[in-house]
Design a protein around this motif. Structure first.
Motif, PDB file in Angstrom:
ATOM      1  N   SER A  79       5.439   5.611  -2.229  1.00  0.00           N
ATOM      2  CA  SER A  79       4.411   4.701  -1.713  1.00  0.00           C
ATOM      3  C   SER A  79       3.381   4.306  -2.771  1.00  0.00           C
ATOM      4  O   SER A  79       2.444   3.571  -2.482  1.00  0.00           O
ATOM      5  CB  SER A  79       3.692   5.348  -0.520  1.00  0.00           C
ATOM      6  OG  SER A  79       3.057   6.552  -0.915  1.00  0.00           O
ATOM      7  N   SER A  80       3.551   4.788  -3.997  1.00  0.00           N
ATOM      8  CA  SER A  80       2.588   4.470  -5.068  1.00  0.00           C
ATOM      9  C   SER A  80       2.620   2.982  -5.404  1.00  0.00           C
ATOM     10  O   SER A  80       3.688   2.385  -5.546  1.00  0.00           O
ATOM     11  CB  SER A  80       2.906   5.283  -6.327  1.00  0.00           C
ATOM     12  OG  SER A  80       2.813   6.665  -6.080  1.00  0.00           O
ATOM     13  N   LYS A  81       1.424   2.392  -5.532  1.00  0.00           N
ATOM     14  CA  LYS A  81       1.310   0.984  -5.898  1.00  0.00           C
ATOM     15  C   LYS A  81       1.485   0.819  -7.419  1.00  0.00           C
ATOM     16  O   LYS A  81       1.432   1.783  -8.170  1.00  0.00           O
ATOM     17  CB  LYS A  81      -0.060   0.444  -5.478  1.00  0.00           C
ATOM     18  CG  LYS A  81      -0.348   0.578  -3.993  1.00  0.00           C
ATOM     19  CD  LYS A  81       0.581  -0.321  -3.183  1.00  0.00           C
ATOM     20  CE  LYS A  81       0.202  -0.316  -1.702  1.00  0.00           C
ATOM     21  NZ  LYS A  81       0.493   0.965  -1.032  1.00  0.00           N
ATOM     22  N   ALA A  82       1.664  -0.440  -7.849  1.00  0.00           N
ATOM     23  CA  ALA A  82       1.941  -0.721  -9.256  1.00  0.00           C
ATOM     24  C   ALA A  82       0.860  -0.151 -10.179  1.00  0.00           C
ATOM     25  O   ALA A  82       1.162   0.476 -11.205  1.00  0.00           O
ATOM     26  CB  ALA A  82       2.100  -2.223  -9.477  1.00  0.00           C
ATOM     27  N   GLU A  83      -0.414  -0.353  -9.825  1.00  0.00           N
ATOM     28  CA  GLU A  83      -1.489   0.133 -10.684  1.00  0.00           C
ATOM     29  C   GLU A  83      -1.551   1.660 -10.695  1.00  0.00           C
ATOM     30  O   GLU A  83      -1.872   2.273 -11.719  1.00  0.00           O
ATOM     31  CB  GLU A  83      -2.836  -0.459 -10.243  1.00  0.00           C
ATOM     32  CG  GLU A  83      -3.063  -1.883 -10.718  1.00  0.00           C
ATOM     33  CD  GLU A  83      -2.832  -2.036 -12.217  1.00  0.00           C
ATOM     34  OE1 GLU A  83      -3.374  -1.223 -12.993  1.00  0.00           O
ATOM     35  OE2 GLU A  83      -2.102  -2.954 -12.626  1.00  0.00           O
ATOM     36  N   GLU A  84      -1.265   2.276  -9.541  1.00  0.00           N
ATOM     37  CA  GLU A  84      -1.230   3.742  -9.481  1.00  0.00           C
ATOM     38  C   GLU A  84      -0.112   4.283 -10.370  1.00  0.00           C
ATOM     39  O   GLU A  84      -0.275   5.306 -11.047  1.00  0.00           O
ATOM     40  CB  GLU A  84      -1.035   4.196  -8.037  1.00  0.00           C
ATOM     41  CG  GLU A  84      -2.196   3.868  -7.123  1.00  0.00           C
ATOM     42  CD  GLU A  84      -1.900   4.136  -5.658  1.00  0.00           C
ATOM     43  OE1 GLU A  84      -2.849   4.468  -4.914  1.00  0.00           O
ATOM     44  OE2 GLU A  84      -0.721   4.017  -5.247  1.00  0.00           O
ATOM     45  N   ARG A  85       1.009   3.579 -10.361  1.00  0.00           N
ATOM     46  CA  ARG A  85       2.127   3.993 -11.215  1.00  0.00           C
ATOM     47  C   ARG A  85       1.759   3.853 -12.692  1.00  0.00           C
ATOM     48  O   ARG A  85       2.024   4.753 -13.495  1.00  0.00           O
ATOM     49  CB  ARG A  85       3.369   3.144 -10.898  1.00  0.00           C
ATOM     50  CG  ARG A  85       3.965   3.415  -9.530  1.00  0.00           C
ATOM     51  CD  ARG A  85       5.035   2.393  -9.161  1.00  0.00           C
ATOM     52  NE  ARG A  85       5.498   2.613  -7.811  1.00  0.00           N
ATOM     53  CZ  ARG A  85       6.542   3.388  -7.476  1.00  0.00           C
ATOM     54  NH1 ARG A  85       7.253   3.959  -8.427  1.00  0.00           N
ATOM     55  NH2 ARG A  85       6.886   3.554  -6.220  1.00  0.00           N
ATOM     56  N   ARG A  86       1.174   2.733 -13.045  1.00  0.00           N
ATOM     57  CA  ARG A  86       0.801   2.502 -14.443  1.00  0.00           C
ATOM     58  C   ARG A  86      -0.175   3.583 -14.911  1.00  0.00           C
ATOM     59  O   ARG A  86      -0.055   4.116 -16.025  1.00  0.00           O
ATOM     60  CB  ARG A  86       0.189   1.111 -14.594  1.00  0.00           C
ATOM     61  CG  ARG A  86      -0.140   0.763 -16.042  1.00  0.00           C
ATOM     62  CD  ARG A  86      -0.637  -0.663 -16.200  1.00  0.00           C
ATOM     63  NE  ARG A  86       0.452  -1.633 -16.105  1.00  0.00           N
ATOM     64  CZ  ARG A  86       0.672  -2.421 -15.051  1.00  0.00           C
ATOM     65  NH1 ARG A  86      -0.145  -2.353 -13.997  1.00  0.00           N
ATOM     66  NH2 ARG A  86       1.677  -3.275 -15.033  1.00  0.00           N
ATOM     67  N   GLU A  87      -1.132   3.907 -14.062  1.00  0.00           N
ATOM     68  CA  GLU A  87      -2.123   4.932 -14.406  1.00  0.00           C
ATOM     69  C   GLU A  87      -1.456   6.298 -14.572  1.00  0.00           C
ATOM     70  O   GLU A  87      -1.769   7.052 -15.502  1.00  0.00           O
ATOM     71  CB  GLU A  87      -3.197   4.994 -13.317  1.00  0.00           C
ATOM     72  CG  GLU A  87      -4.323   5.977 -13.620  1.00  0.00           C
ATOM     73  CD  GLU A  87      -5.388   5.984 -12.535  1.00  0.00           C
ATOM     74  OE1 GLU A  87      -6.195   6.924 -12.523  1.00  0.00           O
ATOM     75  OE2 GLU A  87      -5.411   5.042 -11.702  1.00  0.00           O
ATOM     76  N   ALA A  88      -0.513   6.619 -13.672  1.00  0.00           N
ATOM     77  CA  ALA A  88       0.174   7.914 -13.746  1.00  0.00           C
ATOM     78  C   ALA A  88       1.011   8.018 -15.017  1.00  0.00           C
ATOM     79  O   ALA A  88       1.054   9.070 -15.675  1.00  0.00           O
ATOM     80  CB  ALA A  88       1.058   8.109 -12.513  1.00  0.00           C
ATOM     81  N   TYR A  89       1.683   6.925 -15.380  1.00  0.00           N
ATOM     82  CA  TYR A  89       2.515   6.937 -16.582  1.00  0.00           C
ATOM     83  C   TYR A  89       1.689   7.020 -17.859  1.00  0.00           C
ATOM     84  O   TYR A  89       2.201   7.412 -18.916  1.00  0.00           O
ATOM     85  CB  TYR A  89       3.408   5.693 -16.637  1.00  0.00           C
ATOM     86  CG  TYR A  89       4.622   5.763 -15.738  1.00  0.00           C
ATOM     87  CD1 TYR A  89       5.569   6.781 -15.879  1.00  0.00           C
ATOM     88  CD2 TYR A  89       4.836   4.801 -14.746  1.00  0.00           C
ATOM     89  CE1 TYR A  89       6.684   6.838 -15.060  1.00  0.00           C
ATOM     90  CE2 TYR A  89       5.949   4.845 -13.924  1.00  0.00           C
ATOM     91  CZ  TYR A  89       6.875   5.869 -14.084  1.00  0.00           C
ATOM     92  OH  TYR A  89       7.976   5.925 -13.266  1.00  0.00           O
ATOM     93  N   GLN A  90       0.419   6.632 -17.797  1.00  0.00           N
ATOM     94  CA  GLN A  90      -0.433   6.729 -18.967  1.00  0.00           C
ATOM     95  C   GLN A  90      -0.896   8.162 -19.217  1.00  0.00           C
ATOM     96  O   GLN A  90      -1.415   8.476 -20.293  1.00  0.00           O
ATOM     97  CB  GLN A  90      -1.651   5.804 -18.822  1.00  0.00           C
ATOM     98  CG  GLN A  90      -1.302   4.319 -18.863  1.00  0.00           C
ATOM     99  CD  GLN A  90      -0.505   3.935 -20.095  1.00  0.00           C
ATOM    100  OE1 GLN A  90      -0.883   4.281 -21.210  1.00  0.00           O
ATOM    101  NE2 GLN A  90       0.614   3.236 -19.898  1.00  0.00           N
TER     102      GLN A  90
END
Length: 761
Positions: A158-169
């Motif tokens: 359910s993670s949104k695109a920005e949440e994913r980008r932040e997690a991958y950083q």
């Protein structure tokens, strides 16, 4: 002397039982160095500990890193890792798959290694098997990482695109393998570098490594786009329900394929309006639909292969017993099952790109993992991933009593014997875990128990939402839990329930008693189930029941002789037949390995082609290469024209790749027929696939040039949709369940042969 004797026992154990593992001794020799560093770190304040972690980013050894993370773990989460966890972390940092028994603390060992990699400057993806574990472990280990100055994030479905980008950083990212794969696929169709989410892969630390790297290695992750795909025909679904076995169709000995007889073909032709099923008009359309519908009707079973819940068909993961979220069957089979069950057909769409789990994880330069059962697949891990296995001994000796398995003549006699065994064990109050092979069997056994006046708790794919609470109390006094493989992997059952208040009382009764209702097609799944008992030196016991009617025998040893020594209750004592089960399990494992091997032979070329195309695509995406090749656009600003050129080029690259995938799928479906002409199917696949791929880039430039010249580009921008350059209006991701029946063309040919034989009779 004690140390020498322990090492001698360890070496003998490895020689006798663990031939697939590497020597543990060099890692044990490092423990003294870890302890030496640990004494130093004990005197540090929390601030000094964090500062020293920062200092180790410049230069460090694995023993320093593990000693530091050990000290941080004790302070941050109140758990001081045992020596076996230290050994596990050292093995992971060395790029190995470590085998650690249930309850030995794999999660903490993995976190120590992940932190070590991060401090070394490596970006780490901790790959889990589901959303729940990704979030749980990231949050659980968060304070440990925080004390070491390491950033951590997690991703779920359910993670949104920005949440994913932040997690991958973050330096460490916890995520299910499927979500990482879906993000990689979505990145492959972006038209702006700013939309990329997943950074370059560096380290993959894989939880339940044998499950992810072996059991799910061939599972394709799919990115699909909206299209007007033809739905399954309910008329055909209704028609095949009226066909009768032996008269209209036959099933092969392994029950993996079903074929129309001559009479069956005639019946279908009459029902569909006196058509010629094998004419050029119908052989690739109508006959294919009939075959797929017949497969869905006859070979896929509700509550075994899938369940129906909330008006939808949900596949069951056959190695975990759980609902396989986002998973589908390929080649129209999903729609055929939905038509069979009279539920709404789900959207299929056009496949824009796909990749197997194996291909996804092979992208990482450094791979390591942990599991309770790795030695059994050591050869596979070495062959496909160049990974070696390190077996870590338990912190406390395993005292679980594993009884020889019991064999019965029939399925009914086996299940009756299981109920009697449960009755006897239950009288003392000892907790019992019954592991079943599928949902249907779990419900049959639970019904028989209730009919006998014995209450039990059922855990299967139908009530998976209650999993955590059921597992938490599965070790409670008098508790009987009947479960599919959901309780066989990644679960930690504590004696006395989640609070452990009755631990000593239950230990005196013999601990958790695991009863297996049948042998799995993989010995690892049996071992995972056994491993629920005997945690951390606790007592426990296990026994497996089997019957001559079990699928393991009917599918992999169909010629087994009838039992000669049978008790009144159906129990078989024939030693030869007992060995037949061991043989059948080895055959099943060998078959699965060969399927994996064969699949990868084809996929290697596809992955190579994908990598080549993506390198070209990345140049187009990140530079003005397309504008430089196509030239200036009269009357259009350079920046706007360059953007239009890039997007048109990317459109045709992606579109041609999509069509190439379809071509490869069709080619592979019929390639095995080349063997009839004494040709090597794999060689023939390469012979046709390589020239087809080599045309993609030149053709993309030709199409791009045509559209670019025709496109209206002004100071105000451009509208590529008007020029026919239109991407799918929506995309979605899912996993494709392995097609259990082989290629459609093979089945068509077999159907033709069956029809001819039927007519000759």
């Amino acid at each position: 002397m004690t140390t020498l004797m322990a090492r001698f026992k360890q070496r003998m154990r490895r020689f006798a039982q663990k031939p697939g593992s590497i020597d543990l001794a060099p890692f044990q020799a490092l423990l003294s160095d870890v302890d030496k560093h640990a004494e130093t770190f004990k005197a540090f304040s929390d601030e000094e500990l964090t500062a020293h972690a920062e200092k180790l980013r410049e230069e460090s050894t694995d023993t320093e890193l593990v000693a530091l993370t050990r000290e941080a773990a004790e302070r941050a989460i109140g758990q001081r890792p045992f020596d076996v966890q230290v050994l596990g972390a050292l093995g992971l940092l060395s790029g190995l798959v470590v085998e650690m028994a249930t309850g030995e603390g794999k999660t903490l060992a993995g976190a120590m290694a992940a932190a070590g990699f991060a401090i070394k400057g490596k970006r780490v993806h901790v790959v889990s098997v589901n959303d729940y574990l990704a979030q749980r472990d990231a949050e659980w280990m968060g304070p440990l990482y925080g004390l070491l100055g390491v950033t951590v994030g997690w991703i779920n479905g359910s993670s949104k695109a920005e949440e994913r980008r932040e997690a991958y950083q973050c330096e460490i990212t916890y995520a299910p393998v499927s979500e990482i794969g879906f993000d990689v696929l979505r990145d492959r169709i972006v038209t702006s570098p700013d939309d990329l989410i997943v950074p370059e892969p560096e380290v993959a630390l894989i939880d339940e490594a044998d499950s992810v790297l072996v059991d799910e290695a061939r599972v394709p992750l799919v990115l699909a786009g909206s299209t007007s795909a033809e739905a399954a025909d309910p008329v055909i679904a209704d028609l095949v329900k009226r066909l009768r076995q032996e008269l209209h169709y036959e099933i092969d000995d392994e029950e993996r394929n079903v074929f129309l007889t001559g009479a069956g073909s005639e019946a279908v032709e009459r029902a569909l309006g006196e058509i010629d099923l094998y004419s050029q008009e119908h052989v690739t359309s109508t006959l294919s639909k009939v075959n797929v519908a017949l497969h869905a009707q006859v070979l896929l079973h509700r509550d075994v292969d899938y369940i129906v819940r909330d008006g939808k068909v949900h596949l069951i993961n056959d190695t975990r017993g759980r609902v396989a979220k986002l998973q589908r069957w390929p080649d129209g089979l999903q729609a055929a099952v939905e038509a069979k069950e009279n539920v709404q057909t789900t959207e299929s769409g056009e496949i824009l790109d796909s990749m197997t789990v194996q291909a996804l994880l092979s992208r990482y330069p450094t791979r390591c993992g942990m599991t309770g059962t790795a030695v059994a697949v050591a050869e596979t891990l070495r062959e496909f991933y160049e990974l070696e296995v390190l077996v870590i001994p338990p912190n406390k000796e395993n005292i679980r009593e594993d009884e020889p398995f019991r064999l019965y003549a029939t399925l009914e006699q086996k299940e009756d014997a299981i109920v009697e065994e449960i009755k006897t064990a239950h009288e003392s109050g000892r907790p019992i875990l019954v592991g079943t092979l599928d949902v249907a069997e779990s419900e049959r056994i639970s019904s028989k128990l209730r009919a006998a006046g014995i209450e039990c708790v059922v855990l299967n794919a139908k009530n998976d939402a209650e999993e955590a609470s059921i597992i938490a109390d599965a070790g409670s006094y008098q508790r009987i839990t009947v479960s599919t493989q959901m309780a066989g992997r990644g679960t930690d059952i504590r004696l006395g329930g989640h609070e452990g208040e009755d631990h000593d009382r239950i230990a005196e009764l013999g601990g958790l008693y695991v009863i297996g209702s049948g042998r799995h097609s993989s010995s690892r799944l049996d071992d995972q189930l056994r491993g629920r008992a005997g945690r951390q030196g606790d007592p426990g016991g296990s026994v497996f029941f089997s019957s001559m009617q079990d699928e393991l025998i009917t599918q992999y040893a169909p010629d087994a002789e009838d039992p000669s020594e049978v008790d009144n209750d159906g129990r078989v004592h024939d030693k030869g037949l007992l060995h037949t089960f061991e043989h059948a399990q080895r055959v099943a494992e060998g078959v699965n390995l060969e399927i994996h091997r064969n699949t990868w032979r084809y996929n290697k070329l596809i992955e190579h082609q994908r990598d080549l195309l993506l390198k070209h695509r990345d140049v187009v995406l990140r530079t003005d290469a397309a504008f430089e090749k196509l030239g200036e656009k009269e009357g259009a600003p350079d920046e706007i024209a360059a953007d239009a050129a890039r997007k048109i080029t990317l459109f045709f690259l992606d579109d041609l790749w999509t069509h190439h995938l379809t071509f490869l799928s069709d080619l592979r479906e019929g390639i095995h027929l080349r063997a009839l002409a004494r040709q090597n199917p794999l060689d023939e696949f390469h012979r046709e696939a390589i020239p087809a791929f080599n045309k993609i880039v030149p053709e993309s430039w030709e199409l791009t040039k045509e559209k670019y010249e025709a496109a209206k580009i002004t100071d105000d921008g451009y509208d590529l949709a008007d020029a026919g350059v239109k991407r799918p209006s929506s995309t979605w991701t899912y996993l494709v369940h392995d097609n259990p029946f082989g290629s459609g063309l093979e089945e068509t040919m077999k159907g033709l042969v069956k029809m001819v034989r039927g007519q000759r009779r």
